[in-house]
Design a protein around this motif. Structure first.
Motif, mmCIF file in Angstrom:
data_model
loop_
_atom_site.group_PDB
_atom_site.id
_atom_site.type_symbol
_atom_site.label_atom_id
_atom_site.label_comp_id
_atom_site.label_asym_id
_atom_site.label_seq_id
_atom_site.Cartn_x
_atom_site.Cartn_y
_atom_site.Cartn_z
ATOM 1 N N ARG A 280 23.675 31.494 47.594
ATOM 2 C CA ARG A 280 24.316 31.258 46.284
ATOM 3 C C ARG A 280 24.336 32.540 45.460
ATOM 4 O O ARG A 280 25.354 32.858 44.819
ATOM 5 N N ARG A 281 23.242 33.294 45.479
ATOM 6 C CA ARG A 281 23.189 34.553 44.730
ATOM 7 C C ARG A 281 24.213 35.554 45.270
ATOM 8 O O ARG A 281 24.837 36.294 44.505
ATOM 9 N N LEU A 282 24.368 35.575 46.580
ATOM 10 C CA LEU A 282 25.345 36.476 47.183
ATOM 11 C C LEU A 282 26.764 36.119 46.755
ATOM 12 O O LEU A 282 27.587 37.006 46.482
ATOM 13 N N TRP A 283 27.059 34.816 46.699
ATOM 14 C CA TRP A 283 28.393 34.383 46.274
ATOM 15 C C TRP A 283 28.678 34.814 44.832
ATOM 16 O O TRP A 283 29.778 35.303 44.520
ATOM 17 N N ILE A 284 27.707 34.624 43.940
ATOM 18 C CA ILE A 284 27.896 35.008 42.534
ATOM 19 C C ILE A 284 28.103 36.511 42.419
ATOM 20 O O ILE A 284 29.002 36.983 41.706
ATOM 21 N N ALA A 285 27.248 37.275 43.123
ATOM 22 C CA ALA A 285 27.372 38.742 43.077
ATOM 23 C C ALA A 285 28.723 39.196 43.616
ATOM 24 O O ALA A 285 29.351 40.121 43.074
ATOM 25 N N LEU A 286 29.200 38.552 44.686
ATOM 26 C CA LEU A 286 30.501 38.901 45.251
ATOM 27 C C LEU A 286 31.624 38.614 44.263
ATOM 28 O O LEU A 286 32.548 39.428 44.099
ATOM 29 N N GLY A 287 31.554 37.458 43.577
ATOM 30 C CA GLY A 287 32.585 37.114 42.603
ATOM 31 C C GLY A 287 32.638 38.110 41.451
ATOM 32 O O GLY A 287 33.721 38.553 41.042
ATOM 33 N N LEU A 288 31.462 38.482 40.923
ATOM 34 C CA LEU A 288 31.397 39.446 39.820
ATOM 35 C C LEU A 288 31.935 40.815 40.254
ATOM 36 O O LEU A 288 32.730 41.444 39.545
ATOM 37 N N THR A 289 31.490 41.272 41.420
ATOM 38 C CA THR A 289 31.876 42.600 41.897
ATOM 39 C C THR A 289 33.369 42.690 42.183
ATOM 40 O O THR A 289 34.036 43.659 41.806
ATOM 41 N N THR A 290 33.912 41.668 42.841
ATOM 42 C CA THR A 290 35.340 41.675 43.180
ATOM 43 C C THR A 290 36.205 41.631 41.919
ATOM 44 O O THR A 290 37.203 42.361 41.803
ATOM 45 N N SER A 291 35.820 40.793 40.961
ATOM 46 C CA SER A 291 36.587 40.683 39.713
ATOM 47 C C SER A 291 36.608 42.006 38.970
ATOM 48 O O SER A 291 37.667 42.456 38.500
ATOM 49 N N PHE A 292 35.441 42.652 38.878
ATOM 50 C CA PHE A 292 35.395 43.911 38.139
ATOM 51 C C PHE A 292 36.111 45.026 38.896
ATOM 52 O O PHE A 292 36.714 45.915 38.287
ATOM 53 N N MET A 293 36.055 44.992 40.220
ATOM 54 C CA MET A 293 36.757 46.000 41.018
ATOM 55 C C MET A 293 38.252 45.970 40.705
ATOM 56 O O MET A 293 38.890 47.015 40.499
ATOM 57 N N ILE A 294 38.836 44.773 40.649
ATOM 58 C CA ILE A 294 40.265 44.636 40.328
ATOM 59 C C ILE A 294 40.548 45.175 38.925
ATOM 60 O O ILE A 294 41.521 45.907 38.703
ATOM 61 N N ALA A 295 39.677 44.815 37.965
ATOM 62 C CA ALA A 295 39.859 45.281 36.591
ATOM 63 C C ALA A 295 39.761 46.799 36.510
ATOM 64 O O ALA A 295 40.513 47.446 35.765
ATOM 65 N N GLU A 296 38.861 47.387 37.307
ATOM 66 C CA GLU A 296 38.669 48.834 37.278
ATOM 67 C C GLU A 296 39.874 49.570 37.862
ATOM 68 O O GLU A 296 40.265 50.634 37.375
ATOM 69 N N VAL A 297 40.465 49.003 38.897
ATOM 70 C CA VAL A 297 41.673 49.613 39.479
ATOM 71 C C VAL A 297 42.807 49.611 38.456
ATOM 72 O O VAL A 297 43.495 50.625 38.258
ATOM 73 N N VAL A 298 42.984 48.481 37.786
ATOM 74 C CA VAL A 298 44.040 48.374 36.765
ATOM 75 C C VAL A 298 43.791 49.370 35.636
ATOM 76 O O VAL A 298 44.700 50.086 35.199
ATOM 77 N N ALA A 299 42.517 49.464 35.182
ATOM 78 C CA ALA A 299 42.180 50.395 34.102
ATOM 79 C C ALA A 299 42.393 51.837 34.536
ATOM 80 O O ALA A 299 42.872 52.677 33.756
ATOM 81 N N GLY A 300 42.060 52.143 35.778
ATOM 82 C CA GLY A 300 42.231 53.500 36.287
ATOM 83 C C GLY A 300 43.687 53.909 36.335
ATOM 84 O O GLY A 300 44.044 55.047 36.000
ATOM 85 N N ILE A 301 44.556 52.974 36.723
ATOM 86 C CA ILE A 301 45.991 53.263 36.790
ATOM 87 C C ILE A 301 46.578 53.436 35.394
ATOM 88 O O ILE A 301 47.350 54.361 35.120
ATOM 89 N N LEU A 302 46.190 52.552 34.473
ATOM 90 C CA LEU A 302 46.726 52.602 33.114
ATOM 91 C C LEU A 302 46.285 53.852 32.365
ATOM 92 O O LEU A 302 47.037 54.403 31.550
#
Length: 314
Positions: free
Chosen positions: A16-38
């Motif tokens: 369960r902890r791994l699933w939560i960590a994966l969800g947080l990391t993946t979501s922020f990774m997408i946000a960081e890519v968008v921020a980096g491009i902008l």
């Protein structure tokens, strides 16, 4: 005959902890890519690449948990526990790859420092730090019991250092304009992570090579078996781990014919469980040493006290 103790691998409890960590990391990774491009920030896009390795490490750890749940079958009589160690080793290789990428990228930035938007860099790095700290907290309790979880933890931990480095770099760039500091911090992070990754890789390879489990002294195991009343010698002794926290042991035990093999075996298993946390054993009891006994592998029990009483620690 084997001791019938079935202990579930510790990784399962961390799913369960791994699933939560994966969800947080993946979501922020997408946000960081968008921020980096902008913001046209290479630093943020580079950090997003590191986040991608974090997400991959967590996904691999979860896959290892799922595969490790499969029951033993006619082809894999020990089950799929060893997949966890393969996942840990693969995560180590990814960490090495990220560290090399950081060093190469840093060299390029030393030659031609890029323009960095320190404001956006700071905000995104702070958010990334929060995500990393949450993920580390989730994985911390299971990292010492599982090499698989430890590998994922190290990935997140190294990225947490990266976020701190980006924050420090952003502050320095904002107030001094010295953009080369970004590359210097990247090199320091890479050099800090590499030794810890190497330690984890060695632990994983030791399990894959069926070496003696970490923290176990095979000579102490021999001595403990020979302390049991009625044991004359031990040979063909092997100890290994299927996965983290699941050790196995086999041995040939030469014993006094006056001792009942079944009772003697129970006494030995009790010591192995209590002192070394080994619950899966196969002990071949012999009243006469077999052909496999030789001077290199055979260990004779110490002499008994003069009063004829054995040192029985059960």
């Amino acid at each position: 005959m084997s001791a019938s103790h079935d202990h579930a691998p510790p990784t399962v409890g961390n799913e369960r902890r791994l699933w939560i960590a994966l969800g947080l990391t993946t979501s922020f990774m997408i946000a960081e890519v968008v921020a980096g491009i902008l913001t046209n920030s290479l630093a943020l896009i580079s950090d997003a690449a590191h986040m991608l390795t974090d997400a991959a490490a967590l996904a691999i750890a979860l896959a290892a948990v799922q595969i490790g749940k499969r029951k033993a079958d006619s082809l894999r009589t020990f089950g799929y526990y060893r997949f966890e160690i393969l996942a840990a080793a693969f995560n180590c290789l990814m960490l090495f790859g990220v560290a090399i990428y950081i060093l190469v990228e840093a060299y390029a930035r030393f030659k031609s420092p890029p323009e960095v938007q320190s404001g956006a860099m700071m905000v995104v790095a702070l958010l990334g730090l929060v995500v990393n700290l949450i993920s580390m907290k989730l994985l911390q309790s299971g990292k010492d019991a599982s090499l698989n979880v430890k590998g994922a933890y190290l990935e997140v931990w190294s990225d947490m250092l990266g976020s701190i480095g980006v924050i420090i770099g952003a502050i320095i760039i904002r107030y001094t304009g010295w953009t080369t500091v970004d590359a210097i911090i990247a090199v320091l992070i890479g050099l800090w992570v590499l030794p810890r990754t190497w330690i984890l890789l060695k632990e994983s390879l030791n399990v894959l090579l069926e070496g003696v489990p970490s923290g176990m002294d095979i000579d102490k195991v021999r001595n403990s078996i020979c302390e049991v009343s009625g044991v004359k010698s031990v040979h063909d002794l092997h100890a290994w781990a299927l996965t983290s926290g699941k050790s196995s042991l086999t041995a040939h035990v030469v014993h006094d014919p006056s001792r009942t093999p079944e009772i003697l075996r129970d006494d030995i298993n009790a010591i192995l469980a209590d002192r070394f946390f080994v619950f899966h054993t196969t002990l071949q009891m012999e009243s006469v040493p077999c052909r496999q006994a030789d001077e290199i592998d055979s260990f004779t029990a110490p002499a008994k006290p003069a009063d004829g009483k054995a040192n029985d620690h059960n």
